[in-house]
Design a protein around this motif. Structure first.
Motif, mmCIF file in Angstrom:
data_model
loop_
_atom_site.group_PDB
_atom_site.id
_atom_site.type_symbol
_atom_site.label_atom_id
_atom_site.label_comp_id
_atom_site.label_asym_id
_atom_site.label_seq_id
_atom_site.Cartn_x
_atom_site.Cartn_y
_atom_site.Cartn_z
ATOM 1 N N GLN A 33 1.400 -1.375 -0.244
ATOM 2 C CA GLN A 33 0.029 0.131 -0.071
ATOM 3 C C GLN A 33 1.015 1.401 -0.285
ATOM 4 O O GLN A 33 0.472 1.968 -0.577
ATOM 5 C CB GLN A 33 -0.637 0.122 1.012
ATOM 6 C CG GLN A 33 -2.302 -1.184 1.085
ATOM 7 C CD GLN A 33 -2.794 -1.148 2.762
ATOM 8 O OE1 GLN A 33 -2.949 -0.780 3.505
ATOM 9 N NE2 GLN A 33 -4.094 -1.811 2.099
ATOM 10 N N HIS A 34 2.082 1.114 0.564
ATOM 11 C CA HIS A 34 2.945 2.638 0.954
ATOM 12 C C HIS A 34 4.001 1.731 0.790
ATOM 13 O O HIS A 34 5.185 2.988 0.919
ATOM 14 C CB HIS A 34 2.881 2.562 2.315
ATOM 15 C CG HIS A 34 1.817 2.673 3.027
ATOM 16 N ND1 HIS A 34 0.647 4.418 2.562
ATOM 17 C CD2 HIS A 34 0.515 2.443 3.900
ATOM 18 C CE1 HIS A 34 -0.740 3.779 3.201
ATOM 19 N NE2 HIS A 34 -0.419 3.143 3.387
ATOM 20 N N LEU A 142 -5.431 -3.325 -2.502
ATOM 21 C CA LEU A 142 -4.711 -2.469 -3.155
ATOM 22 C C LEU A 142 -5.985 -2.284 -3.883
ATOM 23 O O LEU A 142 -7.195 -2.578 -4.021
ATOM 24 C CB LEU A 142 -3.544 -3.011 -3.593
ATOM 25 C CG LEU A 142 -2.752 -3.445 -3.273
ATOM 26 C CD1 LEU A 142 -0.987 -3.995 -4.021
ATOM 27 C CD2 LEU A 142 -2.553 -2.752 -2.203
ATOM 28 N N ARG A 146 -3.467 0.943 -7.611
ATOM 29 C CA ARG A 146 -1.630 0.222 -7.887
ATOM 30 C C ARG A 146 -1.575 -0.716 -7.897
ATOM 31 O O ARG A 146 0.034 -1.552 -8.429
ATOM 32 C CB ARG A 146 -2.097 0.424 -6.229
ATOM 33 C CG ARG A 146 -0.187 -0.246 -5.453
ATOM 34 C CD ARG A 146 0.325 0.639 -5.364
ATOM 35 N NE ARG A 146 1.437 0.421 -4.628
ATOM 36 C CZ ARG A 146 2.574 0.815 -4.629
ATOM 37 N NH1 ARG A 146 3.007 1.616 -5.694
ATOM 38 N NH2 ARG A 146 3.730 0.038 -3.618
#
Length: 245
Positions: A33-34, A142, A146
């Protein structure tokens, strides 16, 4: 200790091991996610053969022509499904039953990403089940944007060539953001057999497939599209040619 008790113990241990492995995969997916992945399972294996070319590019640094071309070629219903193309899966199962072994997968972009990031390319039902479970995690954890961004950065496009940026430089000496509509369609046409087309060059089938992809490009939805001009959608026509060449 009875045989039944030992069997239950073994089953319990297998269940615990399976659960822990799925939690590990879930943790890896949530981290995406990051954080961008440092590589993929496919790239790690490729490094044993020499240097791998791969350069990360964010979603907005990749041409929308390539995004559309890849979806037309690999997964036209990407923005509509939840990770699985059931029609494609039914077709793949039919082919596998006829062949008596796994020969087709019916994989979506999400499933291909799961395989590229964490699994092997071996054709087996066990791997397909694990691939499906990771694909569900990707779809839940996600966004579609993404998932497509990750796929475009880890997909193989030739011998030791991974990701859209490396492919754009290798074949056309431009960045992934500068790809023309024709160049993007050619890259998408190469995806099913990247090593073959890297060594063989742009065959007649690749050129024909690329032209077909260009004609269909306006029909596909992509996450967060930009403002690149697109050709008018054509009347649907069946693709001619033999992808196996």
């Amino acid at each position: 200790m009875t045989f039944r008790y030992r069997t239950l113990q073994c089953l319990a241990l297998l269940f615990v091991a399976f659960t822990l492995s799925q939690l590990w995969y879930l943790g890896q997916v949530l981290r995406l996610q990051h954080h961008n992945p440092e590589g993929s399972a496919y790239m790690q294996r490729a490094k044993a053969q020499g240097q791998v070319q791969q350069y990360w590019r964010d979603y907005d640094q990749i041409s929308d022509y390539l995004k559309r071309s890849v979806l037309i070629s690999e997964d036209a219903q990407f923005t509509n499904h939840s990770g699985f193309d059931w029609q494609g899966i039914r077709y793949a199962l039919q082919r596998n039953l006829e062949a008596g072994k796994p020969v087709a997968g019916g994989s979506t972009i999400t499933q291909q990403l799961a395989k590229n990031l964490y699994l092997s390319g071996a054709r087996s039902y066990t791997r397909k089940i694990q691939e499906a479970m990771i694909a569900m995690m990707l779809e839940i954890g996600l966004s579609k944007r993404r998932i497509l961004e990750l796929y475009l950065n880890v997909a193989q496009w030739g011998h030791q060539i991974y990701g859209a940026e490396a492919a754009s430089r290798h074949y056309f000496q431009v960045s992934a953001a500068e790809l023309s509509i024709d160049q993007a369609a050619q890259l998408a046409a190469m995806l099913p057999r990247p090593n073959y087309y890297d060594f063989k060059g742009p065959t007649d089938y690749v050129q024909q497939r690329a032209q077909w992809i260009q004609g269909q490009m306006a029909l596909v939805r992509i996450p967060d599209p930009g403002n690149l001009p697109l050709p008018a959608p054509p009347e649907p026509e069946p693709l001619q040619g033999n992808p196996q060449e």
